[in-house]
Scaffold this active site. Sequence first.
Site, short mmCIF file in Angstrom:
data_model
loop_
_atom_site.label_atom_id
_atom_site.label_comp_id
_atom_site.label_asym_id
_atom_site.label_seq_id
_atom_site.Cartn_x
_atom_site.Cartn_y
_atom_site.Cartn_z
N HIS A 1 0.94 -1.27 -0.02
CA HIS A 1 0.00 0.23 0.09
C HIS A 1 0.76 1.07 0.09
O HIS A 1 0.88 1.83 1.03
CB HIS A 1 -0.93 0.12 1.37
CG HIS A 1 -2.09 -0.85 1.07
ND1 HIS A 1 -2.03 -2.19 1.79
CD2 HIS A 1 -3.21 -0.80 0.40
CE1 HIS A 1 -3.22 -2.92 1.46
NE2 HIS A 1 -3.99 -2.04 0.60
N HIS B 1 1.12 1.71 -5.58
CA HIS B 1 -0.31 0.62 -5.79
C HIS B 1 -1.35 1.69 -6.11
O HIS B 1 -2.26 1.59 -7.16
CB HIS B 1 -0.78 0.32 -4.32
CG HIS B 1 -2.34 -0.15 -4.44
ND1 HIS B 1 -2.66 -1.10 -4.97
CD2 HIS B 1 -3.16 0.48 -3.51
CE1 HIS B 1 -3.75 -1.37 -4.73
NE2 HIS B 1 -3.96 -0.40 -3.78
N ASP C 1 -9.15 -1.49 -8.03
CA ASP C 1 -8.17 -1.52 -6.71
C ASP C 1 -7.69 -3.12 -6.39
O ASP C 1 -6.57 -3.24 -5.77
CB ASP C 1 -9.13 -1.36 -5.48
CG ASP C 1 -8.44 -1.37 -4.16
OD1 ASP C 1 -7.25 -0.83 -3.98
OD2 ASP C 1 -9.15 -1.61 -3.07
#
Length: 885
Positions: free
Chosen positions: A615, A619, A781
Site C-alpha cells: 500500500h 499501488h 483496486d
Amino acid sequence: MGCAPSIHVSQSGVIYCRDSDESSSPRQTTSVSQGPAAPLPGLFVQTDAADAIPPSRASGPPSVARVRRARTELGSGSSAGSAAPAATTSRGRRRHCCSSAEAETQTCYTSVKQVSSAEVRIGPMRLTQDPIQVLLIFAKEDSQSDGFWWACDRAGYRCNIARTPESALECFLDKHHEIIVIDHRQTQNFDAEAVCRSIRATNPSEHTVILAVVSRVSDDHEEASVLPLLHAGFNRRFMENSSIIACYNELIQIEHGEVRSQFKLRACNSVFTALDHCHEAIEITSDDHVIQYVNPAFERMMGYHKGELLGKELADLPKSDKNRADLLDTINTCIKKGKEWQGVYYARRKSGDSIQQHVKITPVIGQGGKIRHFVSLKKLCCTTDNNKQIHKIHRDSGDNSQTEPHSFRYKNRRKESIDVKSISSRGSDAPSLQNRRYPSMARIHSMTIEAPITKVINIINAAQENSPVTVAEALDRVLEILRTTELYSPQLGTKDEDPHTSDLVGGLMTDGLRRLSGNEYVFTKNVHQSHSHLAMPITINDVPPCISQLLDNEESWDFNIFELEAITHKRPLVYLGLKVFSRFGVCEFLNCSETTLRAWFQVIEANYHSSNAYHNSTHAADVLHATAFFLGKERVKGSLDQLDEVAALIAATVHDVDHPGRTNSFLCNAGSELAVLYNDTAVLESHHTALAFQLTVKDTKCNIFKNIDRNHYRTLRQAIIDMVLATEMTKHFEHVNKFVNSINKPMAAEIEGSDCECNPAGKNFPENQILIKRMMIKCADVANPCRPLDLCIEWAGRISEEYFAQTDEEKRQGLPVVMPVFDRNTCSIPKSQISFIDYFITDMFDAWDAFAHLPALMQHLADNYKHWKTLDDLKCKSLRLPSDS
C-alpha cells in the site's frame, strides 16, 4: 343381540325408521314414507349402500312386506333373513367400525364404492365428496326400478324410492339427492315432466342431475327428440334396460361426469362468497374485454351497479384523460402475451370523477390453452387527490369502519403504499403471529414518509393474507431477511477445508473479528506521516525523456507500473497522474492550473508510505491506471459524464493515502486512534477520504477545488467519498450483487430482446451511475490477478509480504492474529492467491467484463490462475518454481 330401531313420525306423515346408535347388530337401515294417497306401510324405501352384492337377482329389492318383516325382525333383535338380502348387510356394523368392515369386505366392487368419497380438486381447492344419493321415482315396483335399486347398491350409493310426486318432492327437499331417476314410460300414474319441473322449481335442484327413463323404441318407429325432455329440466335420457350392469354403468357415468362437474360448480359458491366480501375491487372480463363479473367492492369504488356493467365492453365505459396516451396499448400488449401487468391507472367513476388505482391484471388460460379471461384487482391509491373520492365512496356505499379496507381507514395517515390488512391466522400459532405483527404494522401504517423497504414489506404482508400456510411461512422468512442490514452480503461461514479463504474473509471483511475487551494494545505507528520536504513543482518540460517515453504506453493495460516506479525513484504517482489527468481534461473541468494540480499530486504522494510493501504510491498509481483504462471503455464512457470521470480519477489517486500497511481488523484489535475515531467502522477508508480533503483544502497552492462552485464541489466530494468507501471489503458482495441485479441483468434483457416487462438498463440514471463507479474502483483496486503474469506475481509477493509483517507484529504485541495462514514460515502464496481469486475476484470480474467487455483481462486472469494452480499442485509455496527463480 340387536336393539330395536327408533321410529319417528313427521307431521307430513313420513315415518323414519332409523338404527339405534348403540346397536352393533348387522342390519339394514331403512325408512318408510307415506304418501297422501297411499296406505301407511310405505311408498319409498331407503337403503344405505351394502358392502356386498346380493348373490342373485332373484332376491330382488325389498318389497313393502319384506320391509315390514325386516322391521319386525330387527325390532325383535334378530338378524334379517334371506327374504331381504339387503337387510343382511353389514351396514349397521360399519356405522360403528367403518375401517374394520371395509377391511373385511373382499368383493370386486369395493374399489368402486370408494370412488364416491374420493378427493376432488377444482383449481387449488381440495374437496371431499359425500357418498352419492339417488332418488328413484317409480309409481310401482318393476324390473327397471329393481335394476336401478341394485345398481345403487353395487355402486355404494344411498338410495330412496318414491311412489308419488308428493312424497318424491318431500324426500328430495329433505335429502338433496345428486341424482334423480324418474319413470317416464307411463303417464297414467303421474306426469314425469311435471314432476321434473316441480323439482327444478326448488333451489336445491340447481346442481341435481335428473334422468328420464323412457320406453324402448321398436325398430319400425322413429326415435323421438330429446329436446322436450331437456326443456322440462331433464339432463339425460335412459332407454329402458333392466340389466343391473346397464343401470350401474349409467349411474357411474353420471357420477364421474355431470355429478362431479356439478359438485365443482357448487363449490364455486364459496369462491364467489369470498369475492363478494373481498375489500379489493375485482373485475373479470372475457378475452375480448366483455365484463363478466364485478364484486360489490368494485360497484362501490366505481359507482355503478353490476347490472349496468355486465355484458358491456370495457371500451364502452368512460375513460379518464389523466392516463398516458399509450398506456392502454401497453397494457393490452402485455396481457395479450399472457403476462401479468401491474401499475397505476386512472379510472373514471360513474359520477365523472377520476380516481387513481393500483391495478393488477392477470390473464387466465382456459380451453385450448388460450387466454379466456382477464382478472383485474384494483385498489385505490391513497393520495391527497383521492381523499375526497374516498369520502364520497364511503358516504354513497354506507360502509362503516368495520367493513372498510385499511386503505380507507388510514387515508389521512398514509401516502402511496400498498395496503396491509390484518394478518390472517395461520395454524396453531396464529394468535402469537397476529399479536406480534399488529403493533409494528400499525406503526408502519401511521408513517407519512415511507422508505422503499417499508413498501416492500407492506406488499409482502399483503401477499401473505391470501397465501397458503407454506407460502406465508416462507414469506415470514423473507421478511426476517429483509429486516437485516446486510441484504446483499452473503452469510460468511468458516471453511475448515480452506483456511486461506477463512483468513482472508476474517482479515479483510470484518473489523476486529476477535476483539480484546479493553483495547489493551495501542497501535503506536504514526499513521499521520509528517510531510517530507517537497521539491519545487516540475513542469511538463522537466519530465526526463526516459519517463516521457515510458508514459507513451500508459493507455495500454499491459503498462509496466514497476518500471515507472524504478525510473521515478518510487514517485510514479505524480508523473502518471499528470499524464492521465491531462488526457481526461481534469484541469479544464476544475478550472485549476497545471501548477496547482502538480502541487496536489506531490502532497498526496508524499502521504503514501514508501515503506509499505504494497500500500504505497505505486499501488495508487496502478489503481489510477486501471481506472483510466476502464473509463476508456465504450460502455463505461457512455454511462458516465465528465464529473463522474474526474471524481473517479481523484478517488483512485487518494483511495489509500496514508495507509499504515495494516488491515482494519488489526487497527480495531490494537485500539488505534483511527479505530477509536471512526468507531471501528470502515476505519482506513474513512481516514483516506478525510485526510485527502484535509490536505487539499488547507493549502491554496494545492487546492484543486478552489475555483469550482459550491454545488459542483459538494457533488464531486460526495462521489469521491462514495467511491473510496466502496473499496472497503466488508461491503464487497453487496456492491457486486447490486451491480449484477441493477445493471447486468436489465442490460442482458435489452440485448437479448427479451419480451419481459422489466425496466430498461438505465445506465445513465444517477443511482446506476453510482453502482458503476463503485464497481469500477473496486475492480481497479484489486486488478492485480488480471495483470500480465510478471506483474501479477510481483503484486502477489508484495501483498504477501505486507500480511507477513502484520502477522509478525500481531505476535510481537500479543494481538489476535487475524490471518494465521500468512505466517512467513509456513504460508503457501499460491494457495492464498487461489483462494483470493476464487472467493473475491472471479465473480466480480465476470460481472464487470459483462458490462465493460474486457477479454484481455479475463485471459490474464485465467492464465494467472493456472500458474498458481500449477504451483499448488507441485506443493510449491513460493511465487515461482525454484528453477524459474
